[in-house]
Each structure stands twice: as C-alpha cells, then as structure tokens.
Design a protein around this motif. Structure first.
Motif, PDB file in Angstrom:
ATOM      1  N   ALA A 197       0.849  -1.197   0.000  1.00 27.46           N
ATOM      2  CA  ALA A 197       0.000   0.000   0.000  1.00 27.46           C
ATOM      3  C   ALA A 197       0.881   1.242   0.000  1.00 27.46           C
ATOM      4  CB  ALA A 197      -0.925  -0.011   1.221  1.00 27.46           C
ATOM      5  N   LEU A 198       1.421   1.540  -1.176  1.00 30.29           N
ATOM      6  CA  LEU A 198       2.458   2.572  -1.245  1.00 30.29           C
ATOM      7  C   LEU A 198       1.966   3.982  -0.946  1.00 30.29           C
ATOM      8  CD1 LEU A 198       4.831   1.581  -4.155  1.00 30.29           C
ATOM      9  CD2 LEU A 198       5.211   1.506  -1.686  1.00 30.29           C
ATOM     10  N   GLU A 199       0.677   4.270  -1.213  1.00 25.57           N
ATOM     11  CA  GLU A 199       0.162   5.599  -0.861  1.00 25.57           C
ATOM     12  C   GLU A 199       0.262   5.816   0.652  1.00 25.57           C
ATOM     13  OE1 GLU A 199      -1.316   3.865  -3.209  1.00 25.57           O
ATOM     14  OE2 GLU A 199      -1.513   5.225  -4.936  1.00 25.57           O
ATOM     15  N   LEU A 200      -0.048   4.749   1.382  1.00 26.56           N
ATOM     16  CA  LEU A 200       0.035   4.846   2.846  1.00 26.56           C
ATOM     17  C   LEU A 200       1.489   4.994   3.296  1.00 26.56           C
ATOM     18  CD1 LEU A 200      -2.612   2.185   3.983  1.00 26.56           C
ATOM     19  CD2 LEU A 200      -2.848   4.677   3.799  1.00 26.56           C
ATOM     20  N   THR A 201       2.379   4.275   2.624  1.00 29.56           N
ATOM     21  CA  THR A 201       3.809   4.395   2.950  1.00 29.56           C
ATOM     22  C   THR A 201       4.263   5.838   2.737  1.00 29.56           C
ATOM     23  OG1 THR A 201       4.082   2.161   2.072  1.00 29.56           O
ATOM     24  CG2 THR A 201       6.091   3.420   2.491  1.00 29.56           C
TER      25      THR A 201
END
Ligand SMILES: Nc1nc2c(c(=O)[nH]1)N(C=O)[C@@H](CNc1ccc(C(=O)N[C@@H](CCC(=O)O)C(=O)O)cc1)CN2
Ligand SMILES: Nc1nc2c(ncn2[C@@H]2O[C@H](COP(=O)(O)OP(=O)(O)OP(=O)(O)O)[C@@H](O)[C@H]2O)c(=O)[nH]1
Length: 444
Positions: free
Chosen positions: A405-409
């Motif tokens: 979940a790269l947006e969250l990262t």
C-alpha cells in the motif's frame, strides 16, 4: 538573506537588570541606524567601535559610551543592529531605551532578537533554543553541550536524517507513478531496507537527544527508602543545609522536598520523598503516592537503607524501583554497626558525615555515564517527542510497504519527515514560535 524593512525596529536593554560595569541597549531593524544617529549625534560606520556621547532630546548628555553598528544581513538578527554600550547604570540604560522609543523604536518582546535571527535564517530553531539553554545553563557540562547545539551539531544530525527521508519519499512517489507494475520489480525490498536503515539512525539520534534533554534539564535524582532510614538527613548532608525536617518518628517526610546540589562541575536535582511503606495516615499515604509518582520521572534512584536492616529495607522498596532507569544503593547509619563494607552499596553516616565524599564521587561517576562527554549536545523534550513521533511514523511506513500500500507508505514517510523538520523549524505549527521565544529573556 533579506532584511525585513517592513518590520518594526525594536529596542531592549540586553544586559541583566541591576547595576553593572557596562550595560548594553540593543536596537534591531531598518531604523536602527537612524535612531542611533539621533542618540549619538553622528552617523556610525558599520563594525567599528565609536566612543560617543549619548544625548537626550534636549541635547543633554545622558552618558558617554561605545556605539557599534552592524549592517544587515551581517549581524546577529540579520537586520541592521546597533549596540549602545553605556555605564551599567539602570537609570542611564532606562533613559537610553526611552530615548530610542521616542525616536520610533518599539520595546522588544522576550526573545524577539533571536526570533528575528531565526526568521532571517541566521539560526535554525534548535540553535535559537540552544541560545536560551546556554544562557540558562547551570554548569560547565550544560554550557558546553548547549554551545554544541548552538554550533549546529544537533541540527546537522536532524538535517541529514531529513535529507534521507526526503530522498526516500521521492523514490516512493516515483514508484507510485509506475504502480501498474508489480511492487517487487520496482524495488519494494529496497524501500524496506532503506526504512530500516533510517529507523536505526533515528533511534540513535533519539537516544542522544534524550541524553541532551537530561543535560539541559539536569539529572533528576530521587531519594527513596523505607521510613526512618535517614533520607532527609542525607539530603541535608549533601545539600549542606537543614532544609528537610529530621525526627526519629517514622513517616516524618510527607511532601516532596527538592534541592539543587552541585557535584563537581555538574548540578543535580535531589528530591527527598516520604518513606515507602504500606501504612500511615491519609497525609502520609498521599506523600507515598507522590513519592511513587516522582520515581516515574527519576533518572536515578538514590536508595537509602538503614545499615542495620539492609535486606528488610530493600524488600520494602524493591517493587517501586522497577521503573527507574538507574539506581545507587546507600547504607546509612554505619556509625551504629560494626562491619559496614558492602560490594554493591556506598556506606555512609548522614550523622557523622562518614562516607559522604565516596557518595559524591559515586554520584559524579553516574553523572558522567548520563552523558555530557565528547560531542554531547543539549536537546529539549519537544525534540525528543518529535523524534519519537518520527519513529512511530517510520514504523507505520515499514508496515505498509509489506502490504504494497504505497500511498500509505508515502503518507507515513511525509509524517516522519515533517516531525524531524519541526525540530529545526523547517516545518512549523502555528503556535510553536510564540511558545518557544516567549520563554527567553527580554533583550535576547
Ligand atoms: N556585544 C555583543 N556580544 C555578543 C552578542 C551581541 O549581540 N553583542 N551576541 C548575540 O547575542 C553573541 C554573539 N553573537 C553574534 C552572532 C553574529 C554576529 C554577527 O555580526 N554576525 C555576522 C558577521 C559574522 C562575523 O563577522 O563573524 C554574520 O553572521 O554575518 C554578532 C554576534 C554573544 N556576544
Ligand atoms: N545514628 C544515626 N542516626 C541517623 C543517621 N541518619 C539519620 N539518623 C536518624 O534517623 C532518624 C530518621 O532520620 P530521617 O532523616 O528523618 O529519616 P527519613 O528516612 O527521612 O524518615 P521518613 O521521613 O520517616 O521517611 C532521625 O532520628 C535521624 O537523626 C545516621 O547516619 N546515624
């Protein structure tokens, strides 16, 4: 660097209240040199000491003294600055300050010179805070450590961490832009590896900052032990005073009693507490509750036991010591026992003074262990909190990378970056500056 021609010109007495050899009235702002021209009756060449007469509005001589002008941005505040150095008479300095106000300068708020230095990029926020910490330092170690922060030792560590976080954010943002490809081909492992490396650097800095906070706030030593062990007597002996009430009635001390004690070049805050036991009246029980709360904040517990009953005393307090990071055992009243040598404790008699030098030496050694050696810098609770916040955000980032979940990262990395940036003031909440600079002295 721009000077702020649109802001007020400020004035304040920069030297401490009261009479002194020399006293300084300092001006900063676009009109500083005009004001000084009127007060000194002549124009001042920058960076040159002029011996002048300070004049009032009628041309009457207030004093003679030294005037120095600094042309912005090459000054403490980054603005035009003038110093009027007069005889250290509070009356003369007040007159000089009034005269500058009549000529259009406004009285500076607490910390406003340093705030302007910050706003004009002469100092970052951690350095500006170090100025106040240097002024307030109570001992050589604290002053040296504040000096290192003022020189940017702490700020540089924060800046390199912020840089690495920024690079990683850029990398992750780029990955998001190519997110239709599987994450492992894009380097999810690489992100995880870099987050782990940053986490290690962050926790090392957090430890050094916590040590720096102790250097600034002083080592907090809490005296604990069973009733009647001689805690108050020991506080009095170390402080060289009769602050604490001493009686042979168990449960004499009820409230917390605090004394600042100098050990070598260091200062520590000693707190005497009510003897720990599960009995007593309501007042004593409240005292014991306060003693336990105080222990939660202790850097070191000075555990005082009656040498005649060491084992019994220790069992009374053992549970309460669990939360304390460090402890020093003291066997007191050795004047009442035959054989008092103990491997793990310092034997003393608060009554005769025997062993007190050894206790001071043992405390001094603990103080050194607490930081203040090579390269130590001061920090504040605000900084430690920010680093912890960054650690938490980084842990969140690590957790989301695994799930892809790269947006969250990216969001967690931004939060970590902002938290680190708040230390040097690159990122700043609205109320932060007022909060920090209002605790400075006027004229700084
Ligand atoms: N008389 C006096 N003593 C003082 C100060 C002061 O303002 N006045 N300070 C203040 O509280 C501290 C020194 N801080 C200062 C920092 C920068 C500059 C300054 O003029 N900086 C220029 C020039 C650099 C240089 O020549 O080294 C610059 O940074 O561009 C002056 C004082 C301590 N002692
Ligand atoms: N002989 C001797 N008596 C001591 C010594 N230190 C303290 N005392 C006595 O022990 C009694 C208790 O001393 P305090 O200093 O009040 O003890 P405390 O631990 O603060 O007691 P609480 O307030 O009840 O917790 C007093 O009568 C002191 O004079 C010592 O080194 N030798």
């Amino acid at each position: 660097m721009t000077t702020h021609a649109d802001t007020d010109t400020i004035v304040a007495i920069a030297t401490p209240a009261g009479a002194g050899g020399v006293g300084i009235v300092r001006l900063s702002g676009a009109r500083a040199r005009d004001v000084a021209h009127a007060v000194c009756g002549r124009r001042l060449e920058p960076r040159r000491a002029h011996h002048v007469r300070f004049l009032d509005e009628d041309g009457e001589v207030l004093d003679d003294g030294i005037a120095i002008a600094f042309a912005g941005p090459a000054s403490y505040t980054g603005e035009d600055v003038v110093e009027l150095q007069a005889h250290g008479s509070p009356v003369v300095l007040q007159q000089l300050q009034s005269r500058c106000r009549m000529l259009g300068a406004r009285l500076a708020r607490a910390g406003e010179f340093s705030e302007r230095a910050f706003l004009n990029g002469r100092l970052d926020l951690a350095q500006a805070e170090a100025v106040a910490d240097l002024i307030a330092a109570g001992d050589v170690r604290g002053a040296r450590a504040a000096r290192r922060s003022l020189d940017g030792v702490f700020s540089e560590r924060c800046a390199s961490l912020a840089d690495a976080l920024l690079q990683l954010r850029v990398y992750v943002e780029a990955m998001i832009d190519f997110s239709d490809e599987p994450i492992d081909t894009l380097g999810g492992d690489e992100v995880a590896r870099r987050i782990a490396a940053l986490g290690a650097a962050l926790s090392a800095l957090e430890q050094d900052a916590e040590r720096g906070r102790r250097l600034r706030d002083g080592l907090h030593v809490v005296i604990v032990g069973p009733p009647n062990a001689g805690k108050s007597s020991l506080l009095n002996a170390l402080a060289g005073s009769d602050r604490a009430i001493v009686t042979d009635i168990a449960g004499t001390t009820r409230d917390l009693l605090q004394e600042t004690v100098r050990i070598g070049s260091a200062e520590l805050v000693l707190v005497d507490t009510a003897g720990l036991r599960d009995a007593g009246d309501a007042i004593e029980r409240e005292g014991i509750r306060r003693a336990r709360a105080e222990l939660q904040r202790a850097d070191l517990a000075l555990v005082v036991l009656d040498a005649r009953d060491v084992a019994g005393g220790l069992s009374t307090v053992a549970d309460d010591l669990a939360a304390v990071p460090d402890r020093l055992l003291v066997h007191n009243k050795i004047d009442l026992v035959e054989d008092h040598e103990a491997a793990d404790a310092v034997p003393v008699s608060a009554r005769t003074g025997a062993g007190l030098d050894r206790l001071r030496a043992a405390l001094a050694q603990r103080l050194d262990g607490g930081g203040g050696g090579e390269g130590a810098f001061t920090a504040r609770q605000r900084h430690v909190d920010a680093l912890r916040e960054a650690s938490t955000a980084l842990a969140d980032a690590a957790a989301t990378v695994d799930g892809g979940a790269l947006e969250l990262t990216a969001e967690s990395l931004r939060a970590a970056h902002d938290a680190v940036g708040a230390i040097t003031g690159r990122v700043r909440p609205d109320d932060l500056l007022g909060h920090i600079f209002s605790s400075f002295c006027i004229g700084k």
